[in-house]
Design an enzyme around this catalytic site. Structure first.
Site, PDB file in Angstrom:
ATOM      1  N   GLU A  89       0.848  -1.200   0.000  1.00 42.97           N
ATOM      2  CA  GLU A  89       0.000   0.000   0.000  1.00 42.97           C
ATOM      3  C   GLU A  89       0.883   1.250   0.000  1.00 42.97           C
ATOM      4  OE1 GLU A  89      -2.214   1.883  -0.822  1.00 42.97           O
ATOM      5  OE2 GLU A  89      -3.963   1.198   0.318  1.00 42.97           O
ATOM      6  N   HIS A 191      -3.225  -3.471  -3.087  1.00 44.97           N
ATOM      7  CA  HIS A 191      -3.860  -2.456  -2.235  1.00 44.97           C
ATOM      8  C   HIS A 191      -4.464  -1.353  -3.115  1.00 44.97           C
ATOM      9  CE1 HIS A 191      -1.767  -4.252   1.254  1.00 44.97           C
ATOM     10  NE2 HIS A 191      -0.936  -4.614   0.303  1.00 44.97           N
TER      11      HIS A 191
HETATM   12  O1  LIG Z   1      -5.547   3.477   5.001  1.00 46.47           O
HETATM   13  C1  LIG Z   1      -5.058   3.172   3.890  1.00 46.47           C
HETATM   14  O2  LIG Z   1      -3.918   2.686   3.770  1.00 46.47           O
HETATM   15  C2  LIG Z   1      -5.875   3.423   2.643  1.00 46.47           C
HETATM   16  C3  LIG Z   1      -6.512   2.170   2.148  1.00 46.47           C
HETATM   17  O3  LIG Z   1      -7.175   1.485   3.153  1.00 46.47           O
HETATM   18  O4  LIG Z   1      -6.853   4.374   2.923  1.00 46.47           O
HETATM   19  P1  LIG Z   1      -7.470   5.419   1.861  1.00 46.47           P
HETATM   20  O5  LIG Z   1      -8.567   4.706   1.125  1.00 46.47           O
HETATM   21  O6  LIG Z   1      -7.977   6.547   2.706  1.00 46.47           O
HETATM   22  O7  LIG Z   1      -6.338   5.852   0.957  1.00 46.47           O
END
Ligand SMILES: O=C(O)[C@@H](CO)OP(=O)(O)O
Length: 258
Positions: A89, A191
Protein backbone atom coordinates in the site's frame (compact mmCIF):
# COMPACT_ATOMS: atom_id res chain seq x y z
CA UNK A 1 -4.22 -12.77 -25.16
CA UNK A 2 -2.55 -12.51 -21.73
CA UNK A 3 -4.80 -11.43 -18.91
CA UNK A 4 -4.28 -9.59 -15.63
CA UNK A 5 -6.67 -10.04 -12.75
CA UNK A 6 -5.96 -7.34 -10.20
CA UNK A 7 -7.72 -6.57 -6.94
CA UNK A 8 -7.51 -4.76 -3.65
CA UNK A 9 -7.41 -7.07 -0.61
CA UNK A 10 -10.58 -7.76 1.42
CA UNK A 11 -11.55 -5.46 4.27
CA UNK A 12 -8.85 -5.22 6.96
CA UNK A 13 -9.45 -4.67 10.68
CA UNK A 14 -8.37 -1.02 10.23
CA UNK A 15 -10.57 -0.47 7.15
CA UNK A 16 -13.38 -1.53 9.48
CA UNK A 17 -12.31 0.78 12.30
CA UNK A 18 -11.72 3.81 10.02
CA UNK A 19 -7.95 4.16 10.50
CA UNK A 20 -5.19 5.10 8.04
CA UNK A 21 -3.29 1.88 7.48
CA UNK A 22 -0.55 2.19 4.81
CA UNK A 23 2.40 -0.05 5.74
CA UNK A 24 1.08 -1.07 9.16
CA UNK A 25 0.59 -4.81 8.93
CA UNK A 26 -3.06 -5.28 9.84
CA UNK A 27 -4.87 -8.57 9.04
CA UNK A 28 -8.21 -9.12 7.31
CA UNK A 29 -11.45 -8.78 9.26
CA UNK A 30 -13.94 -11.68 9.20
CA UNK A 31 -15.85 -9.76 6.53
CA UNK A 32 -12.58 -9.31 4.58
CA UNK A 33 -12.03 -13.07 4.48
CA UNK A 34 -15.56 -13.52 3.19
CA UNK A 35 -14.95 -10.86 0.52
CA UNK A 36 -11.82 -12.76 -0.58
CA UNK A 37 -13.87 -15.96 -1.00
CA UNK A 38 -16.53 -14.05 -2.95
CA UNK A 39 -13.88 -12.57 -5.24
CA UNK A 40 -12.66 -16.09 -6.08
CA UNK A 41 -16.25 -17.10 -6.82
CA UNK A 42 -16.59 -14.14 -9.18
CA UNK A 43 -13.54 -15.40 -11.09
CA UNK A 44 -14.97 -18.93 -11.21
CA UNK A 45 -18.35 -17.69 -12.48
CA UNK A 46 -16.92 -15.96 -15.57
CA UNK A 47 -17.31 -17.93 -18.77
CA UNK A 48 -14.27 -16.71 -20.72
CA UNK A 49 -11.95 -16.09 -17.81
CA UNK A 50 -8.46 -17.54 -17.78
CA UNK A 51 -7.10 -19.01 -14.57
CA UNK A 52 -3.93 -17.35 -13.22
CA UNK A 53 -0.57 -19.01 -13.92
CA UNK A 54 1.39 -16.84 -11.49
CA UNK A 55 0.49 -14.59 -8.56
CA UNK A 56 2.07 -11.35 -7.27
CA UNK A 57 1.29 -9.78 -3.94
CA UNK A 58 2.72 -7.32 -1.40
CA UNK A 59 4.56 -8.02 1.85
CA UNK A 60 1.51 -7.10 3.91
CA UNK A 61 -0.60 -9.74 5.63
CA UNK A 62 -4.00 -8.47 4.45
CA UNK A 63 -3.01 -8.92 0.78
CA UNK A 64 -1.21 -12.24 1.45
CA UNK A 65 -4.29 -13.66 3.22
CA UNK A 66 -6.54 -12.53 0.36
CA UNK A 67 -4.24 -14.13 -2.23
CA UNK A 68 -4.13 -17.40 -0.34
CA UNK A 69 -7.91 -17.59 0.12
CA UNK A 70 -8.44 -16.90 -3.60
CA UNK A 71 -5.82 -19.39 -4.81
CA UNK A 72 -7.18 -22.05 -2.47
CA UNK A 73 -10.72 -21.57 -3.80
CA UNK A 74 -9.45 -21.63 -7.40
CA UNK A 75 -7.54 -24.84 -6.64
CA UNK A 76 -4.34 -23.04 -7.64
CA UNK A 77 -2.32 -22.93 -4.42
CA UNK A 78 0.46 -24.64 -6.36
CA UNK A 79 1.26 -21.72 -8.67
CA UNK A 80 4.29 -19.49 -7.94
CA UNK A 81 3.48 -16.51 -5.73
CA UNK A 82 5.96 -13.62 -5.54
CA UNK A 83 5.85 -11.10 -2.69
CA UNK A 84 7.39 -7.65 -3.00
CA UNK A 85 7.32 -4.38 -1.03
CA UNK A 86 6.78 -2.67 -4.40
CA UNK A 87 3.16 -3.89 -4.29
CA UNK A 88 2.68 -2.58 -0.72
CA UNK A 89 0.00 0.00 0.00
CA UNK A 90 1.03 3.66 -0.34
CA UNK A 91 3.00 4.60 2.76
CA UNK A 92 0.75 6.96 4.74
CA UNK A 93 3.61 8.52 6.73
CA UNK A 94 2.68 10.17 10.01
CA UNK A 95 -1.04 9.55 9.35
CA UNK A 96 -0.67 5.79 9.80
CA UNK A 97 -2.73 4.53 12.73
CA UNK A 98 -4.74 7.76 12.97
CA UNK A 99 -8.53 7.86 12.81
CA UNK A 100 -9.67 9.27 9.43
CA UNK A 101 -12.46 11.42 10.88
CA UNK A 102 -10.08 12.94 13.41
CA UNK A 103 -7.61 13.84 10.64
CA UNK A 104 -10.46 15.33 8.55
CA UNK A 105 -11.63 17.46 11.49
CA UNK A 106 -8.11 18.57 12.40
CA UNK A 107 -6.87 19.54 8.91
CA UNK A 108 -10.08 20.19 6.91
CA UNK A 109 -11.61 18.55 3.83
CA UNK A 110 -9.23 20.00 1.24
CA UNK A 111 -6.03 18.81 2.91
CA UNK A 112 -7.62 15.48 3.88
CA UNK A 113 -8.64 14.70 0.29
CA UNK A 114 -5.34 16.03 -1.06
CA UNK A 115 -3.45 13.53 1.10
CA UNK A 116 -5.86 10.72 0.26
CA UNK A 117 -6.38 11.17 -3.48
CA UNK A 118 -4.32 13.88 -5.22
CA UNK A 119 -1.69 12.51 -7.61
CA UNK A 120 1.11 14.41 -5.87
CA UNK A 121 -0.51 14.43 -2.42
CA UNK A 122 2.19 13.20 -0.04
CA UNK A 123 1.12 12.89 3.62
CA UNK A 124 3.39 14.28 6.35
CA UNK A 125 6.44 11.98 6.53
CA UNK A 126 7.13 9.93 9.62
CA UNK A 127 10.47 10.31 11.37
CA UNK A 128 13.46 8.23 10.24
CA UNK A 129 13.29 5.97 13.28
CA UNK A 130 9.52 6.15 13.85
CA UNK A 131 7.52 2.99 14.40
CA UNK A 132 5.19 3.97 11.56
CA UNK A 133 8.05 3.54 9.10
CA UNK A 134 7.52 -0.23 9.56
CA UNK A 135 10.91 -1.11 8.16
CA UNK A 136 11.88 -4.51 9.39
CA UNK A 137 13.69 -7.55 8.02
CA UNK A 138 10.94 -8.30 5.52
CA UNK A 139 11.61 -5.20 3.44
CA UNK A 140 15.39 -5.32 3.81
CA UNK A 141 15.50 -8.83 2.31
CA UNK A 142 13.79 -7.43 -0.78
CA UNK A 143 16.48 -4.80 -1.16
CA UNK A 144 19.19 -7.45 -1.52
CA UNK A 145 17.14 -9.42 -4.05
CA UNK A 146 16.45 -6.23 -5.95
CA UNK A 147 20.11 -5.34 -6.26
CA UNK A 148 20.59 -8.68 -8.02
CA UNK A 149 17.79 -7.73 -10.44
CA UNK A 150 19.34 -4.32 -11.02
CA UNK A 151 16.53 -2.48 -9.24
CA UNK A 152 17.23 0.30 -6.81
CA UNK A 153 15.14 2.55 -4.61
CA UNK A 154 14.75 3.68 -1.05
CA UNK A 155 12.12 2.49 1.37
CA UNK A 156 9.69 5.38 1.95
CA UNK A 157 8.62 7.43 4.99
CA UNK A 158 5.44 8.62 3.26
CA UNK A 159 4.31 8.53 -0.39
CA UNK A 160 2.08 10.22 -2.95
CA UNK A 161 0.47 8.18 -5.73
CA UNK A 162 3.20 9.49 -8.04
CA UNK A 163 5.84 8.04 -5.72
CA UNK A 164 3.98 4.69 -5.75
CA UNK A 165 4.14 4.67 -9.56
CA UNK A 166 7.87 5.44 -9.42
CA UNK A 167 8.61 2.44 -7.16
CA UNK A 168 6.07 0.07 -8.73
CA UNK A 169 6.67 0.43 -12.45
CA UNK A 170 10.33 -0.71 -12.67
CA UNK A 171 9.26 -3.98 -11.00
CA UNK A 172 6.15 -4.27 -13.20
CA UNK A 173 8.15 -3.77 -16.41
CA UNK A 174 11.05 -6.02 -15.40
CA UNK A 175 9.31 -8.87 -13.60
CA UNK A 176 5.52 -8.91 -14.14
CA UNK A 177 5.66 -8.01 -17.85
CA UNK A 178 8.19 -10.76 -18.39
CA UNK A 179 5.58 -13.34 -17.31
CA UNK A 180 2.90 -11.65 -19.42
CA UNK A 181 5.16 -11.63 -22.47
CA UNK A 182 5.55 -15.39 -22.07
CA UNK A 183 1.75 -15.71 -22.32
CA UNK A 184 1.11 -16.27 -18.59
CA UNK A 185 -2.02 -14.95 -16.92
CA UNK A 186 -1.20 -12.92 -13.85
CA UNK A 187 -3.11 -12.45 -10.60
CA UNK A 188 -2.09 -9.33 -8.63
CA UNK A 189 -3.47 -9.10 -5.10
CA UNK A 190 -2.55 -5.72 -3.73
CA UNK A 191 -3.86 -2.46 -2.23
CA UNK A 192 -6.09 0.45 -3.28
CA UNK A 193 -3.29 2.84 -4.20
CA UNK A 194 -1.36 0.23 -6.16
CA UNK A 195 -4.46 -0.66 -8.20
CA UNK A 196 -4.92 3.08 -8.91
CA UNK A 197 -1.23 3.40 -9.83
CA UNK A 198 -1.33 0.56 -12.34
CA UNK A 199 -4.64 1.66 -13.90
CA UNK A 200 -3.26 5.20 -14.25
CA UNK A 201 -0.22 3.99 -16.19
CA UNK A 202 -1.89 1.29 -18.31
CA UNK A 203 -4.90 3.44 -19.29
CA UNK A 204 -3.01 6.76 -19.36
CA UNK A 205 -5.42 8.37 -16.90
CA UNK A 206 -4.76 12.08 -16.28
CA UNK A 207 -3.44 13.42 -12.96
CA UNK A 208 -6.74 15.06 -12.11
CA UNK A 209 -8.97 12.20 -13.32
CA UNK A 210 -7.17 9.65 -11.15
CA UNK A 211 -8.07 11.62 -8.01
CA UNK A 212 -11.73 10.68 -8.64
CA UNK A 213 -11.09 6.94 -8.81
CA UNK A 214 -11.59 4.81 -5.68
CA UNK A 215 -11.01 1.09 -5.43
CA UNK A 216 -13.39 -1.21 -3.52
CA UNK A 217 -12.16 -4.12 -1.41
CA UNK A 218 -12.20 -7.61 -2.89
CA UNK A 219 -13.72 -7.04 -6.35
CA UNK A 220 -11.45 -8.32 -9.13
CA UNK A 221 -10.71 -6.25 -12.22
CA UNK A 222 -9.97 -7.98 -15.49
CA UNK A 223 -7.51 -6.49 -17.97
CA UNK A 224 -6.99 -8.18 -21.35
CA UNK A 225 -3.68 -7.27 -22.94
CA UNK A 226 -2.59 -7.07 -26.54
CA UNK A 227 0.05 -9.83 -26.76
CA UNK A 228 2.36 -7.75 -28.97
CA UNK A 229 2.37 -4.47 -27.02
CA UNK A 230 1.19 -5.66 -23.58
CA UNK A 231 -1.09 -2.64 -23.53
CA UNK A 232 -4.80 -2.97 -22.63
CA UNK A 233 -6.79 -4.43 -25.51
CA UNK A 234 -9.88 -2.34 -24.69
CA UNK A 235 -10.45 1.23 -23.55
CA UNK A 236 -11.76 0.48 -20.08
CA UNK A 237 -11.01 -2.06 -17.39
CA UNK A 238 -13.79 -4.42 -16.28
CA UNK A 239 -14.87 -5.12 -12.70
CA UNK A 240 -16.21 -8.66 -12.36
CA UNK A 241 -19.15 -7.19 -10.38
CA UNK A 242 -19.57 -3.65 -11.77
CA UNK A 243 -22.69 -2.75 -9.76
CA UNK A 244 -21.23 -3.70 -6.39
CA UNK A 245 -17.90 -2.09 -7.34
CA UNK A 246 -19.65 1.24 -7.90
CA UNK A 247 -21.46 1.15 -4.56
CA UNK A 248 -18.40 0.00 -2.59
CA UNK A 249 -16.05 2.52 -4.27
CA UNK A 250 -18.36 5.34 -3.19
CA UNK A 251 -18.21 4.07 0.41
CA UNK A 252 -14.39 4.14 0.22
CA UNK A 253 -14.49 7.71 -1.04
CA UNK A 254 -16.71 8.80 1.85
CA UNK A 255 -14.58 7.22 4.58
CA UNK A 256 -13.98 9.63 7.41
CA UNK A 257 -16.94 11.87 6.53
CA UNK A 258 -19.40 10.34 8.99
O1 LIG B 1 -5.55 3.48 5.00
C1 LIG B 1 -5.06 3.17 3.89
O2 LIG B 1 -3.92 2.69 3.77
C2 LIG B 1 -5.88 3.42 2.64
C3 LIG B 1 -6.51 2.17 2.15
O3 LIG B 1 -7.17 1.48 3.15
O4 LIG B 1 -6.85 4.37 2.92
P1 LIG B 1 -7.47 5.42 1.86
O5 LIG B 1 -8.57 4.71 1.12
O6 LIG B 1 -7.98 6.55 2.71
O7 LIG B 1 -6.34 5.85 0.96
Amino acid sequence: MPQIIILRHGESEWNKSNKFCGWVDIPLSVNGKDQALKSADLILQQTNMKMPDVCFTSRLTRANQTAEIILDRLNRLYIDTYKTWRLNERHYGALQGRDKTEVLNEFGKEKYMFWRRAFTGCPPLCKEDAKCRCVDGRYAIDTEDEQKMGLSGELPRGESLKMVIDRLMPYYRLVIEKHLSQGRNVLIVTHGSVVRALLKVLYEIGDDAISHIDIPNGIPIRIDLDPATLRPASEKWVYLDPERAKVEAEKVRLQGFK
